[in-house]
Motif scaffolding. Structure first.
Motif, PDB file in Angstrom:
ATOM      1  N   ILE A   1       1.021  -1.056   0.194  1.00 18.24           N
ATOM      2  CA  ILE A   1       0.001   0.103  -0.081  1.00 18.24           C
ATOM      3  C   ILE A   1       0.914   1.103   0.106  1.00 18.24           C
ATOM      4  N   PRO A   2       0.442   2.533  -0.360  1.00 15.08           N
ATOM      5  CA  PRO A   2       1.068   3.469  -0.503  1.00 15.08           C
ATOM      6  C   PRO A   2       1.840   3.964   1.078  1.00 15.08           C
ATOM      7  N   LEU A   3       2.833   4.572   0.854  1.00 13.18           N
ATOM      8  CA  LEU A   3       3.537   4.903   2.315  1.00 13.18           C
ATOM      9  C   LEU A   3       2.385   5.783   3.177  1.00 13.18           C
ATOM     10  N   ARG A   4       1.993   6.832   2.619  1.00 11.01           N
ATOM     11  CA  ARG A   4       1.258   7.787   3.212  1.00 11.01           C
ATOM     12  C   ARG A   4      -0.362   7.284   3.533  1.00 11.01           C
ATOM     13  N   ALA A   5      -0.523   6.074   3.491  1.00 14.12           N
ATOM     14  CA  ALA A   5      -1.882   5.457   3.555  1.00 14.12           C
ATOM     15  C   ALA A   5      -2.125   5.452   4.902  1.00 14.12           C
ATOM     16  N   ARG A   6      -3.511   5.833   5.540  1.00 14.27           N
ATOM     17  CA  ARG A   6      -3.736   5.418   6.902  1.00 14.27           C
ATOM     18  C   ARG A   6      -4.654   4.185   7.073  1.00 14.27           C
ATOM     19  N   LYS A   7      -5.036   3.619   5.753  1.00 15.67           N
ATOM     20  CA  LYS A   7      -6.125   2.688   5.924  1.00 15.67           C
ATOM     21  C   LYS A   7      -5.781   1.826   4.649  1.00 15.67           C
ATOM     22  N   CYS A   8      -5.507   0.241   4.993  1.00 18.53           N
ATOM     23  CA  CYS A   8      -5.124  -0.434   3.883  1.00 18.53           C
ATOM     24  C   CYS A   8      -6.475  -0.599   3.014  1.00 18.53           C
ATOM     25  N   LYS A   9      -6.133  -0.563   1.757  1.00 14.92           N
ATOM     26  CA  LYS A   9      -7.436  -0.530   0.718  1.00 14.92           C
ATOM     27  C   LYS A   9      -7.910  -2.062   0.512  1.00 14.92           C
ATOM     28  N   TYR A  10      -6.955  -2.893   0.977  1.00 11.69           N
ATOM     29  CA  TYR A  10      -7.216  -4.291   0.734  1.00 11.69           C
ATOM     30  C   TYR A  10      -8.087  -4.723   1.848  1.00 11.69           C
ATOM     31  N   CYS A  11      -7.518  -4.912   2.925  1.00 16.56           N
ATOM     32  CA  CYS A  11      -8.206  -5.309   4.199  1.00 16.56           C
ATOM     33  C   CYS A  11      -8.920  -4.330   5.045  1.00 16.56           C
ATOM     34  N   GLY A  12      -8.717  -3.029   4.851  1.00 19.30           N
ATOM     35  CA  GLY A  12      -9.477  -1.914   5.650  1.00 19.30           C
ATOM     36  C   GLY A  12      -8.755  -1.708   7.143  1.00 19.30           C
ATOM     37  N   SER A  13      -7.552  -2.407   7.332  1.00 20.30           N
ATOM     38  CA  SER A  13      -7.157  -2.219   8.656  1.00 20.30           C
ATOM     39  C   SER A  13      -6.458  -0.771   8.971  1.00 20.30           C
ATOM     40  N   LEU A  14      -6.526  -0.209  10.146  1.00 20.97           N
ATOM     41  CA  LEU A  14      -5.789   1.035  10.375  1.00 20.97           C
ATOM     42  C   LEU A  14      -4.396   1.011  10.375  1.00 20.97           C
ATOM     43  N   GLN A  15      -3.603   1.782   9.722  1.00 21.49           N
ATOM     44  CA  GLN A  15      -2.007   1.868   9.675  1.00 21.49           C
ATOM     45  C   GLN A  15      -1.734   2.950  10.813  1.00 21.49           C
ATOM     46  N   THR A  16      -1.212   2.281  12.121  1.00 22.87           N
ATOM     47  CA  THR A  16      -0.938   3.309  13.007  1.00 22.87           C
ATOM     48  C   THR A  16       0.610   3.179  13.059  1.00 22.87           C
ATOM     49  N   SER A  17       1.416   2.305  12.372  1.00 23.31           N
ATOM     50  CA  SER A  17       2.644   2.202  12.607  1.00 23.31           C
ATOM     51  C   SER A  17       3.636   3.181  11.660  1.00 23.31           C
ATOM     52  N   THR A  18       3.041   4.140  11.105  1.00 18.03           N
ATOM     53  CA  THR A  18       3.563   5.060  10.115  1.00 18.03           C
ATOM     54  C   THR A  18       3.501   6.623  10.774  1.00 18.03           C
ATOM     55  N   MET A  19       4.490   7.255  10.237  1.00 14.66           N
ATOM     56  CA  MET A  19       4.547   8.559  10.670  1.00 14.66           C
ATOM     57  C   MET A  19       3.372   9.406  10.216  1.00 14.66           C
ATOM     58  N   TYR A  20       2.830   8.868   9.052  1.00 14.71           N
ATOM     59  CA  TYR A  20       1.678   9.765   8.383  1.00 14.71           C
ATOM     60  C   TYR A  20       0.410   9.461   8.754  1.00 14.71           C
ATOM     61  N   SER A  21       0.272   8.534   9.943  1.00 14.33           N
ATOM     62  CA  SER A  21      -0.882   7.937  10.032  1.00 14.33           C
ATOM     63  C   SER A  21      -2.023   8.973  10.794  1.00 14.33           C
ATOM     64  N   ASP A  22      -1.391  10.042  11.513  1.00 17.08           N
ATOM     65  CA  ASP A  22      -2.467  11.009  11.909  1.00 17.08           C
ATOM     66  C   ASP A  22      -1.904  12.204  11.339  1.00 17.08           C
ATOM     67  N   LYS A  23      -2.855  13.226  11.085  1.00 18.17           N
ATOM     68  CA  LYS A  23      -2.479  14.554  10.474  1.00 18.17           C
ATOM     69  C   LYS A  23      -1.729  15.509  11.765  1.00 18.17           C
ATOM     70  N   ALA A  24      -2.020  15.436  12.982  1.00 17.96           N
ATOM     71  CA  ALA A  24      -1.154  15.874  13.821  1.00 17.96           C
ATOM     72  C   ALA A  24       0.342  15.559  14.041  1.00 17.96           C
ATOM     73  N   SER A  25       0.746  14.622  13.534  1.00 19.55           N
ATOM     74  CA  SER A  25       2.059  14.374  13.502  1.00 19.55           C
ATOM     75  C   SER A  25       2.776  14.808  12.258  1.00 19.55           C
ATOM     76  N   ASN A  26       2.019  15.275  11.232  1.00 18.90           N
ATOM     77  CA  ASN A  26       2.418  15.591   9.864  1.00 18.90           C
ATOM     78  C   ASN A  26       2.012  17.070   9.411  1.00 18.90           C
ATOM     79  N   PRO A  27       2.299  18.338   9.804  1.00 22.26           N
ATOM     80  CA  PRO A  27       1.734  19.400   9.695  1.00 22.26           C
ATOM     81  C   PRO A  27       1.386  19.613   7.894  1.00 22.26           C
ATOM     82  N   SER A  28       2.243  19.083   7.332  1.00 19.95           N
ATOM     83  CA  SER A  28       2.143  19.286   5.861  1.00 19.95           C
ATOM     84  C   SER A  28       0.876  18.581   5.366  1.00 19.95           C
ATOM     85  N   LEU A  29       0.097  17.564   5.947  1.00 20.29           N
ATOM     86  CA  LEU A  29      -1.297  17.109   5.814  1.00 20.29           C
ATOM     87  C   LEU A  29      -2.326  17.996   6.032  1.00 20.29           C
ATOM     88  N   ASN A  30      -2.078  18.918   6.859  1.00 19.05           N
ATOM     89  CA  ASN A  30      -3.252  19.727   7.336  1.00 19.05           C
ATOM     90  C   ASN A  30      -3.510  20.993   6.439  1.00 19.05           C
TER      91      ASN A  30
END
Length: 159
Positions: free
Chosen positions: A129-158
């Motif tokens: 899945i893409p590095l910036r994905a927050r949710k897997c498009k195949y199984c729907g699981s949340l991707q919490t192990s990535t630094m891009y998982s929440d908008k608060a940790s990456n200001p460029s996504l806000n």
């Protein structure tokens, strides 16, 4: 003991070293010929037809027309012209090796400049899945192990 010696000789490093020494000796002959037969005559002509190999000082105080004449007379000489030839020879060999190593490093650098991965593996279904994905498009699981998982940790996504 013979078996150990054979094992030592057949190691890759020893063989590589032997090949390097042989090629280095052949390369030195080529460069020495280039210096003596091509470069030095041009330098001598540019410097007023000076032959470096005949630059010497006779230590007995006599004057000789050539180094060969001084040697035939048995005079002790300081052969600084031959020393200059050796220095020029060394500098040319060093420059040639420098250029060779620089070219090899440039080629190796291009190999190592592989594109950074833009996908990751989902820990649940093992799909790419893409590095910036927050949710897997195949199984729907949340991707919490990535630094891009929440908008608060990456200001460029806000946005």
């Amino acid at each position: 003991m013979w078996k150990e010696f054979k094992t030592f000789i057949m190691r890759g490093n020893v063989l590589d070293l032997a090949v390097g020494i042989i090629i280095g000796a052949a390369f030195t002959k080529i460069v020495s010929s280039f210096v003596a037969d091509v470069l030095m005559p041009v330098l001598s002509l540019a410097m007023g037809k000076v032959d470096f190999s005949n630059l010497f000082i006779a230590l007995n105080g006599d004057i000789y027309p050539t180094l060969d004449a001084a040697k035939k007379a048995g005079a002790a000489t300081v052969n600084y012209g031959l020393f200059l030839n050796a220095i020029i020879d060394f500098l040319i060999v060093a420059f040639a090796i420098f250029m060779l190593i620089k070219a090899v490093n440039r080629l190796e650098g291009k190999k190592e400049e592989a594109k950074a991965p833009d996908t990751k593996e989902c820990p649940e279904c093992l799909s790419q899945i893409p590095l910036r994905a927050r949710k897997c498009k195949y199984c729907g699981s949340l991707q919490t192990s990535t630094m891009y998982s929440d908008k608060a940790s990456n200001p460029s996504l806000n946005l």
